[in-house]
Design an enzyme around this catalytic site. Structure first.
Site, mmCIF file in Angstrom:
data_model
loop_
_atom_site.group_PDB
_atom_site.id
_atom_site.type_symbol
_atom_site.label_atom_id
_atom_site.label_comp_id
_atom_site.label_asym_id
_atom_site.label_seq_id
_atom_site.Cartn_x
_atom_site.Cartn_y
_atom_site.Cartn_z
ATOM 1 N N GLU A 157 -1.322 -9.023 4.745
ATOM 2 C CA GLU A 157 0.124 -9.187 6.269
ATOM 3 C C GLU A 157 -2.132 -8.654 7.227
ATOM 4 O OE1 GLU A 157 -0.743 -4.583 5.406
ATOM 5 O OE2 GLU A 157 -0.458 -6.318 4.318
ATOM 6 N N HIS A 162 -3.452 -5.979 0.263
ATOM 7 C CA HIS A 162 -2.969 -6.025 2.363
ATOM 8 C C HIS A 162 -2.941 -7.630 1.976
ATOM 9 C CE1 HIS A 162 -2.519 -1.701 3.378
ATOM 10 N NE2 HIS A 162 -3.535 -1.474 2.601
ATOM 11 N N CYS A 172 0.875 -0.935 0.117
ATOM 12 C CA CYS A 172 0.202 0.225 -0.404
ATOM 13 C C CYS A 172 0.727 0.980 0.522
ATOM 14 C CB CYS A 172 -1.167 0.040 1.210
ATOM 15 S SG CYS A 172 -2.509 0.977 0.830
#
Length: 990
Positions: free
Chosen positions: A957, A955, A835
């Site tokens: 994670e 994302h 990001c």
């Protein structure tokens, strides 16, 4: 409420002058309504409110953007809320309803509700005593001429006084400063018993004049404060302005004198300003001095704190017995199809995608239930749920209830129903029995006349009695008791007062975040649990509102039996705990008809709904009594019925799921409705589409609306050969030589994704190290690290473009540039940017070997921050992160405002080593919303020729576990596929 006509048009209420001044908020708001084209005007006379008051349409467009922008940069996921529009003008001389032609009900002063949920260590809850000599510190931004209208303006009757005083009360938000403060507080709390903060108080209403005395008094101390030591953004501020301004993003802290250097080091690392403004004393007295005051001026404040904060006179309100309102009934001369056509477009009922997707819902990596439900990502969730950590399934749940329209006829019923609705919503979460639930009560009322004051008193008593009987505590709440606006139109005084509005937020601990019931349908028939006892009261319903007969719906729903509600909650949870229920959705705005349709929308299936023969069909389908629709698979029907009957409730079958996407409503042998699911879905989503057309890129809005009811679509999962759920969380291969290699988790001011990034690498066998840009500028380096993870967020608030300011701070600092260049050159290192980190690394391409074809990133094609669960395809290529995963198509959280890749030439795009792209079943996603950024070819990830450096816009994670995905295949019950990419990195390091 805001609604649309058959021509697909939303009209502003400016023509009638109705509107409201927006206030900041996060999770919900109410505004005055927009006129339904083609309907009669809801009032006569065409009075005009002052031009400076914003229109309802302006609030609907702008207020959510302001709230979401602050929340996104602050780094808190917005995963629940409500949205209501309401305005009603009674007929002239209608004294029974308490209004005249110049008195109405609505939200000229809108409600913006902000709330939070989370967990805190017990050791960090209690303020400690403040010893004499402790430093009194202001953490955060400088004093500014903000909020000096104070309570006299914000609590006054809008449009009734001085315009400058009104605007003097307006706050300004600085989410980047709020983030810095929060990082300082978090680092101090991480120290546990060594936390240097003795006591802390936020700076809100009253500014330092409120926060400092309350901090000192709560710590059993007094204090000496020096006004001119307060950091100020304006040297011309007077003593009163310095002491009383309400500049936000500030905290007042007490820190032991010996710990001030340690606290200062934390602030320096986080680049958060602070100032020591005085010291605590042991005399219980507050002395505020001004060294710039000419002698012999006395100090601005010199008072005992007991006098300042002692027992204050209680506010007196005059109570009068309120005349009972005899509600009258009306018959709607329309068929069920016509009723649904209008109700589905009311904003309180309609699709709220335009509100939901602009707010980050995945930051933190602990969200397990947001608003979006099912493969088709429909915003119909009853409850918000977060996990308490990354390694267990415990968590927290929150849900909202509010029913202000009922208060026009029966204020006590409106209050009880708000509290009850919060409970029927949170019942979807695995929170045990009702005794575990707590409520926050937020009261909004137009106090100041005896009847409104009496209604508030009676309703508070009614809600208190209900909660006592159910066994639910209300430990916290707030109020705003000035919800009235007056203005003059020629010789006529016009007044608009908000209905008595209780917004009840339910909170509870959750045993298993995976066990949350949703409206997404499985197998089995649908049953109605009716807590209204068959009364089918229509007063205050969405049906009455869209036909402009709010006061003509007869009696209003009420929570008539507290014990029945208690038994319903506990029985539902017991059945859910034994896996007897397939789906759940409470009955509220729009009634059973809307609840069932929302379940169908979330599932992409048809329904055959059966209305009992001996009832009024409209009343049965559209009443908003307490209740819920539950789906029960055939083998469990008898057991579930037995349990509910034992609790005093009977379940009545109301619908059957059909694979054909058609909605049929029958009453006996008569067909009341037979329409394609797609037609009803388009009606439900039309309001959201039209709002997006006005606010965002109209072409994107059209592309999205064209797909809401189209064939196919929706989320899915395809795994590469050999990549199975058994391998998602498989440990690294044996024989690795390094023990816990270090990965630097890098962040800059404004970054908010470091915790979940560290968790991802930690669980893959790395030692995750928190590294700030301050560390590197101060002489630190990356020599001991095998990996570099550059996190997501809003570095420098993205004011210089996503990631660009961060990159320039490296490129224009020779020492820091050399530090990064040396790291990138080492063959044993890897880099991951996500990001904001993706944007930053893309701007560093000149010092990253093999990255010269990486693009730059610009604002999303939609023109808005996009938060979605998106489909991506992992592309074949050299990225070390995706070994064994290529060819998989998977859902992943995406949350970015500048995710559109820009290439200088077609040749650059063709030469790019693509690692990830937004995808459909047919291939690359080219259109919105499947491609939320708007990059050609759906490109959202790239790598270098050797695969050591990878950049991604989505994302991974934030989705370490399947529970973090708002939809996933049922066989994914533990880790998600995205966990594997971090294990791949660990195996690569060796």
């Amino acid at each position: 409420g805001a609604a649309t006509g058959s021509g697909g048009e939303i009209r502003d209420a400016a023509a009638t002058g109705r509107g409201a001044r927006p206030k900041a908020g996060l999770v919900g708001f109410s505004v005055s309504h927009l006129r339904i084209p083609g309907h009669r005007r809801p009032w006569e006379g065409a009075a005009r409110s002052p031009a400076r008051i914003a229109t309802p349409l302006a609030i609907m467009l702008e207020a959510p953007l302001g709230a979401a922008a602050f929340n996104n940069e602050f780094g808190r996921p917005c995963i629940g809320g409500y949205f209501r529009t309401f305005e009603w003008w009674g007929a002239a001389g209608d004294s029974a309803a308490g209004v005249t032609a110049s008195r109405g009900r609505g939200y000229h002063k809108p409600i913006m509700l902000a709330g939070g949920i989370g967990a805190i260590a017990e050791t960090q809850v209690q303020k400690r005593a403040i010893p004499a000599g402790s430093a009194i510190i202001v953490l955060g931004g400088p004093a500014m001429r903000i909020g000096l209208g104070g309570g006299s303006a914000s609590s006054g009757r809008a449009a009734a006084g001085d315009e400058q005083r009104d605007f003097a009360s307006v706050q300004r938000g600085n989410p980047e400063m709020q983030r810095r403060c929060q990082e300082v507080i978090a680092r101090c709390a991480d120290a546990g018993d060594a936390n240097p903060i003795l006591a802390i108080h936020d700076v809100g209403a009253g500014g330092l004049s409120n926060a400092v005395p309350e901090l000192l008094h709560g710590g059993g101390a007094g204090g000496v404060i020096q006004l001119r030591d307060i950091a100020s953004g304006d040297p011309a501020l007077s003593p009163m302005e310095l002491w009383c301004n309400e500049a936000q993003e500030r905290y007042v802290l007490a820190v032991a004198a010996v710990d001030v250097p340690r606290f200062a080091a934390v602030c320096a690392r986080e680049r958060c300003p602070f100032c020591v403004i005085g010291a605590a004393t042991g005399d219980g007295r507050l002395l505020v001095d001004d060294r710039d005051a000419p002698p012999p001026a006395p100090p601005p404040v010199d008072l005992p704190l007991d006098f300042l904060l002692g027992k204050l006179p209680r506010m007196a309100r005059r109570y009068v017995a309120r005349p009972a309102v005899a509600p009258s009934s009306t018959v709607i001369h329309d068929d069920i199809a016509g009723m649904l056509d209008r109700v589905l477009r009311l904003p309180a009922v309609a699709d709220k995608t335009f509100l939901v997707t602009i707010g980050d819902r995945s930051v933190g990596g602990l969200v397990c239930r947001d608003q979006m439900v099912g493969r088709f990502q429909v915003p119909v969730a009853d409850v918000a749920v977060t996990a308490a950590g990354f390694d267990n399934w415990h968590g927290e749940a929150a849900a909202v209830g509010e029913r202000p329209a009922l208060a026009l006829t029966n204020a006590e019923a409106g209050g009880r129903m708000a509290a009850a609705e919060a409970l029927t919503n949170i019942a979807a979460a695995d929170c045990g029995t009702v005794d575990t639930v707590k409520l926050s009560a937020n009261w909004m009322a137009a106090c100041g006349d005896a009847e409104e004051d009496s209604a508030l008193r009676d309703t508070v008593r009614a809600v208190t009695a209900l909660c006592r009987e159910i066994g639910v505590a209300i430990p916290v709440g707030k109020d705003s008791l000035s919800m009235r606006t007056r203005w003059r139109d020629g010789g006529t005084e016009v007044e608009l007062s908000a209905p008595l509005s209780l917004v009840a937020t339910a909170f509870a601990a959750v045993d298993d975040v995976r066990a949350t019931l949703t409206p997404a349908l499985g197998d089995g028939a649908l049953f109605l649990a009716d807590l209204g006892g068959g009364r089918n009261r229509l007063g205050g319903s969405a049906l009455m509102q869209v036909y402009e007969k709010v006061d003509r719906g007869g009696a209003v729903p009420d929570c008539d039996d507290a014990q029945l509600l208690r038994e319903f909650f506990n029985t539902l949870r017991a059945c859910a705990g034994d896996s007897l229920l397939a789906a759940y959705h409470d009955r509220s705005d729009g009634g059973a008809a809307v609840a069932l349709l929302e379940m169908a929308f979330a599932s992409g299936c048809g329904l055959e709904i059966q209305v009992p023969e001996a009832v009024d069909a409209a009343a049965f389908l559209f009443n908003e009594e307490l209740g819920a629709a539950v789906q029960v698979a055939a083998p469990h029907v008898e057991e579930v019925n037995r349990r509910f009957m034992r609790a005093g409730l009977s379940l009545a079958q109301i619908a059957e799921r059909k694979n054909t996407p058609q909605i049929k409503i029958r009453q006996g042998g008569k067909i009341l409705l037979d329409k394609p699911l797609g037609d009803l879905r388009r009606a439900w989503s039309e309001t959201s589409w039209l709002m997006q057309k006005l606010r965002d890129n109209p072409q994107c809005a059209d592309e999205s609306y064209a797909k809401v009811a189209g064939p196919g679509g929706g989320l899915f999962a395809e795994l590469a050969p050999g990549f199975t759920p058994d391998t998602f969380a498989a440990p690294p291969a044996p024989g690795l030589t390094l023990a816990k290699p270090k990965v630097a988790v890098l962040r800059e001011v404004g970054v908010n994704g470091q915790v979940e990034m560290a968790a991802a690498f930690d669980r893959a066998g790395f030692c995750a190290v928190d590294v700030t840009m301050s560390d590197l500028r101060g002489g630190g380096d990356l020599r001991g690290c095998h990996g570099l993870a550059v996190c997501g967020g809003f570095s420098y608030g993205d004011v210089l473009g996503g990631g660009l300011g961060w990159a320039k701070s490296i490129l224009f600092n020779p020492a820091v540039r050399d530090c990064f260049a040396e790291f990138f050159r080492r063959d044993e290192t890897f880099t991951l940017g996500v990001c904001n980190g993706c944007q930053m690394l893309a701007a560093l391409r000149e010092i990253i070997p093999g990255a010269r074809h990486w693009p730059r990133f610009a604002a999303n094609r939609s023109g808005r921050f996009e938060s979605r669960l998106a489909m991506v395809e992992i592309m074949p290529g050299p990225s070390l992160f995706f070994r064994g995963m290529a060819g998989s198509k998977l859902p992943i959280p995406a949350a970015h405002g500048e995710g559109r890749a820009i290439f200088s030439s077609p040749e650059q795009q063709r030469a790019l080593a693509v690692a990830l792209r937004y995808a459909t079943r047919a291939g690359a996603a080219e259109t919105y919303p499947e491609n939320p950024g708007g990059t050609p070819g759906g490109i959202c990830g790239a790598t270098t020729a050797d695969g050591r450096a990878t950049i991604l816009m989505p994302h991974p994670e934030r989705a370490l576990r399947a529970a973090n995905l708002s939809w996933h295949p049922p066989q994914w019950n533990g880790a998600s596929p995205w966990r594997r990419m971090f294990t791949n990195a660990r195996e690569w390091v060796g």
